[in-house]
Design a protein around this motif. Structure first.
Motif, PDB file in Angstrom:
ATOM      1  N   LEU A 442       0.903  -1.213   0.022  1.00 15.43           N
ATOM      2  CA  LEU A 442      -0.018  -0.003   0.022  1.00 15.43           C
ATOM      3  C   LEU A 442       0.785   1.097   0.095  1.00 15.43           C
ATOM      4  CD1 LEU A 442      -2.729  -1.100   2.593  1.00 15.43           C
ATOM      5  CD2 LEU A 442      -2.921  -1.075  -0.136  1.00 15.43           C
ATOM      6  N   SER A 461      -1.829   4.747  -1.415  1.00 19.27           N
ATOM      7  CA  SER A 461      -2.800   5.431  -0.076  1.00 19.27           C
ATOM      8  C   SER A 461      -1.907   5.570   1.077  1.00 19.27           C
ATOM      9  CB  SER A 461      -4.044   4.501   0.313  1.00 19.27           C
ATOM     10  OG  SER A 461      -3.574   3.129   0.450  1.00 19.27           O
ATOM     11  N   GLN A 462      -1.083   4.509   1.498  1.00 22.06           N
ATOM     12  CA  GLN A 462      -0.264   4.566   2.665  1.00 22.06           C
ATOM     13  C   GLN A 462       1.436   5.006   2.339  1.00 22.06           C
ATOM     14  OE1 GLN A 462      -0.832   1.331   5.146  1.00 22.06           O
ATOM     15  NE2 GLN A 462      -3.101   1.393   4.974  1.00 22.06           N
ATOM     16  N   ALA A 463       1.486   5.797   1.067  1.00 20.08           N
ATOM     17  CA  ALA A 463       2.933   5.915   0.683  1.00 20.08           C
ATOM     18  C   ALA A 463       3.424   6.816   1.760  1.00 20.08           C
ATOM     19  CB  ALA A 463       2.779   6.369  -0.774  1.00 20.08           C
TER      20      ALA A 463
ATOM     21  N   THR B  27      -4.009   8.423  -6.702  1.00 17.19           N
ATOM     22  CA  THR B  27      -3.733   8.031  -5.618  1.00 17.19           C
ATOM     23  C   THR B  27      -4.787   6.791  -5.077  1.00 17.19           C
ATOM     24  OG1 THR B  27      -2.990   8.373  -3.184  1.00 17.19           O
ATOM     25  CG2 THR B  27      -4.805   9.878  -4.071  1.00 17.19           C
ATOM     26  N   GLY B  28      -4.649   6.205  -4.228  1.00 12.68           N
ATOM     27  CA  GLY B  28      -5.584   5.287  -3.643  1.00 12.68           C
ATOM     28  C   GLY B  28      -4.852   3.932  -3.517  1.00 12.68           C
ATOM     29  N   VAL B  30      -3.642   0.408  -4.172  1.00 12.42           N
ATOM     30  CA  VAL B  30      -2.878  -0.285  -5.179  1.00 12.42           C
ATOM     31  C   VAL B  30      -3.616  -1.358  -5.493  1.00 12.42           C
ATOM     32  CG1 VAL B  30      -1.189  -1.378  -3.628  1.00 12.42           C
ATOM     33  CG2 VAL B  30      -0.607  -0.539  -6.016  1.00 12.42           C
ATOM     34  N   ARG B  82      -3.507  14.579   2.496  1.00 15.02           N
ATOM     35  CA  ARG B  82      -2.325  14.888   1.706  1.00 15.02           C
ATOM     36  C   ARG B  82      -2.237  15.691   0.672  1.00 15.02           C
ATOM     37  NH1 ARG B  82       1.614   9.950   2.250  1.00 15.02           N
ATOM     38  NH2 ARG B  82      -0.363   9.017   1.293  1.00 15.02           N
TER      39      ARG B  82
END
Lengths: 623, 117
Positions: A442, A461-463, B27-28, B30, B82
């Motif tokens: 993620l 989303s959690q980068a 974004t989202g 993966v 973000r």
């Protein structure tokens, strides 16, 4: 031009080639790239091949491109030139390492590693810019030496500096065996202090050793202070080179003069042997004869007498040479390159004869002194004919310095080209891969790169911010590599094309490039300053984090649903058990089957119901 | 070096078709955009999936730079987590992409133009 004298100069060099058993070069005219005018891609390919050929033919020795982090990745495209390998081998030998015989690359690599370890620089066995510059500092007699780096205040010298100190002491005539142990140099260093003090140099016992080492490595300071000290000196009178080297002080004086003349490009014979005149051997007296042949002699003196005399007049003249710095470096450079360009054929002949004769010398020492000497000479000369008319030996010194100057400039330019190749490959690589990916799961950040430059960027989303920064840095690196390299190649293509339209060869190209050397220096700086990969520790940290499962979040709603499902199943089972009990004990086979079916079937049905509820809740509530 | 040559050839060919430059930033989750084998992102489906509005994938920003320099921008109106950081990386990507493109043009086009002068 006075052809017979010029031929005599070349003959003299030829004889030296014969003595050394080397072969003269035969430069070939480059192929004309007419066909590549049409296709820029083929033009680039042709350019790289032609430049490689030129590099080989001209015997240039640029640094390999693999001296930056991004260059490391394209190491297979690099190669270390034989000429530079010879120079590295010679330097390591002088410092007391065992680099093995010619062709023994593995022993050489091992010696390079040992040197890197001793110099406390990156140990990779690869002679990149850092290692080359370190070798330069330790071997060359020209300042500056970064003393603080190799010998920190209050610390001790690195082993490589100890070896270099031993070499420097030997060059000044002191008995110092090659060693990396500081204590073994105590005696020769003490002898140097005594000799230096006798000449009026600040090197007494009260002076810290670090300062003495600094003095030892500052050839220019050593010479100028000795010259001043000799003026009022009564103990040390003039020395005749016909007589043996009497003591340590006179030996040091003589060797200082010999080193200085050698740096300026004069023939002074073997630097390891005595300076006393030996019949049939080149020596310091021969160098002094040429030196005084183009200088104004003191009244009543003859060249013959002066060529065997080491005295205050000679030191004053040498010091005057040092002070005669040309004011405008760019202008001086233009003079030299114009002189070369206007004597291309002679220059080609000189190059072909000279380069194979003294390969190590050209990339070694006296770079600044030789260039300064050459600039000074050219300022007073209008043609090569005038040079050769001053005598064969003088013309030889002129040729050495001219070729060496161009060699140095040319090697720097070809270093720029090599780095540009590495940068181009590095810039093209992401296009070739099609994407850049950082992290996984993620936290994944990925970028797709189309050949036309269009990008698709995906940020998980959690980068983490560092992952995104890493991707941005890589994109920046890619674009800057492409930017710098394309600028350089376009420049070379222009220069090459302009030159190859006429009947001229690599010499013309080289001289043209040398003319623009200051610009190439700025390109070199630009390519050298390209950003390296982002800090590997940051990337590693991120990858490690991403590789681990993220800590589970406490989702109370989900827990509640699971609890409710569990309660449902348990309640259902209890209800069944109660019902079964109500039915009393089974007596027939059918009742037993019914009991087993209820006991096993109802919990399964309950579990199935709970699963359906959970799925439904997940889809509705996003659990 | 064969692959490098191929890449150069590809770039040389691509420079002939530089009508526009596009940068999309998403974004989202993966998992919702991986290829069937799970190895990489299915870039072809990304745009379609981001429009599906199932919540798993968002188009943060898109930029189209035309050859004459005109630029068209899209920026999401949703209040994403973000968002500022995401827009920043989009902007950096656009700038770097433009620089890379300019460099290629400079080399393959300007170099040629100067060469035939």
């Amino acid at each position: 031009m006075n052809a017979p004298i010029w031929d005599a100069v070349l003959d003299e060099i030829r004889r030296e080639i014969h003595r050394r058993g080397t072969q003269p070069l035969h430069l070939q005219a480059p192929a004309r790239p007419d066909e590549i005018l049409v296709d820029p891609y083929r033009r680039l390919q042709g350019l790289l091949e032609r430049l490689t050929r030129a590099e080989r033919q001209l015997e240039l020795a640029p640094l390999p491109a693999g001296d930056t982090s991004w260059g490391e990745e394209v190491r297979p495209g690099n190669k270390e030139h034989n000429l530079r390998k010879s120079a590295v081998r010679a330097r390591l030998e002088l410092l007391g390492y065992a680099p093995g015989a010619e062709g023994d690359s593995s022993t050489l690599r091992q010696a390079v590693r040992q040197f890197q370890q001793d110099a406390q620089i990156d140990v990779d066995g690869w002679v990149g810019r850092q290692t080359w510059e370190a070798l330069d500092e330790f071997i060359t007699l020209e300042p500056p030496l970064q003393l603080e780096r190799w010998y920190p205040s209050g610390g001790s010298p690195c082993p490589a500096l100890v070896r270099a100190t031993a070499l420097r002491l030997r060059m000044l005539g002191f008995e110092a065996t090659p060693t990396d142990r500081e204590e073994l140099l105590a005696e020769p260093l003490a002898a140097f202090r005594r000799a230096a003090r006798e000449l009026g140099l600040p090197a007494g016992a009260e002076v810290p050793e670090r300062q003495v080492v600094a003095l030892l490595f500052d050839d220019e300071l050593l010479l100028s202070i000795a010259a001043r000290g000799l003026e009022g000196q009564t103990v040390l009178g003039p020395q005749d080179l016909e007589t043996p080297e009497a003591d340590a002080t006179s030996r040091m004086l003589r060797r200082m003069v010999r080193n200085e003349l050698w740096l300026q490009g004069y023939e002074v014979g073997d630097l390891r042997v005595s300076t006393q005149v030996a019949p049939g051997q080149k020596g310091l007296a021969d160098g002094l004869r040429v030196y005084w042949s183009h200088r104004a002699l003191p009244p009543g003196e003859t060249i013959e007498r002066r060529s065997k005399l080491i005295d205050v007049t000679l030191f004053a003249a040498l010091q005057q040479d040092q002070g005669a710095l040309t004011g405008d470096d760019a202008k001086a450079h233009e003079h030299v390159s114009s002189f070369v360009a206007s004597h291309l054929e002679e220059f080609r002949q000189a190059w072909e004869h000279t380069i194979p004769c003294r390969p190590v010398f050209f990339i070694w020492d006296g770079v600044k002194r030789g260039a300064r000497w050459l600039q000074k000479q050219i300022a007073g000369l209008s043609s090569l004919a005038e040079v050769v008319s001053k005598g064969v030996e003088y013309a030889k010194a002129f040729v050495w310095n001219m070729v060496r100057y161009v060699f140095q400039q040319g090697s720097k330019i070809f270093s720029t080209v090599r780095r540009a190749v590495a940068a181009l490959i590095h810039g093209v690589q992401p296009f070739l891969d099609g994407s850049i990916r950082v992290g996984q799961g993620l936290g994944r950040v990925e970028c797709q790169i189309a050949l036309n430059g269009s990008l698709g960027v995906f940020i998980g989303s959690q980068a983490s911010p560092s992952a995104a920064d890493t991707l941005a840095a890589r994109l920046e690196q890619m674009s800057q590599c492409l930017s710098a390299s394309s600028l350089i190649f376009a420049e070379i293509l222009r220069a090459e094309l302009k030159l190859l339209k006429g009947p001229i060869g690599w010499m013309a190209l080289l001289s043209h490039l040398v003319k623009d050397a200051p610009r190439w220096q700025s390109y070199l700086a630009q390519v050298a300053e390209l950003p390296d990969h982002p800090d590997p520790t940051a990337t590693l940290q991120f990858q490690t984090e991403a590789a681990l499962e993220p800590p589970p979040q406490r989702n109370w709603l989900r827990r509640l649903v699971i609890l409710a499902a569990g309660v449902l199943v348990v309640s259902g089972t209890g209800l069944v058990a109660w019902q079964v009990g109500a039915l009393s004990r089974p007596t027939s086979s059918a009742e037993w089957l019914q009991l087993v079916g209820v006991i096993l079937g109802l919990p399964i049905l309950g579990g199935l119901a709970a699963w359906v509820v959970r799925k439904w809740l997940r889809s509705r509530l996003g659990l | 070096m064969a692959t490098f040559k191929e890449a150069l050839q590809g770039l040389a060919n691509a420079t002939a078709n530089l009508s526009s430059l596009q940068v999309f930033t998403y974004t989202g989750d993966v998992n919702s955009v991986l290829t069937k084998d799970g190895g990489g992102i299915d870039w072809d489906q990304l745009f379609t999936k981001s429009k599906a509005n199932d919540g798993a994938l968002k188009l943060v920003a898109a930029t189209k730079v035309l050859f004459d320099g005109d630029t068209y921008n899209f920026q999401t109106s949703e209040k994403l987590d973000r968002l500022d950081a995401l827009l920043e990386i989009h902007e950096k990507s656009v700038n770097n992409s433009r620089l890379a493109r300019q460099s290629l043009i400079q080399f393959f086009m300007d170099g040629l133009k100067n060469a035939v002068k």
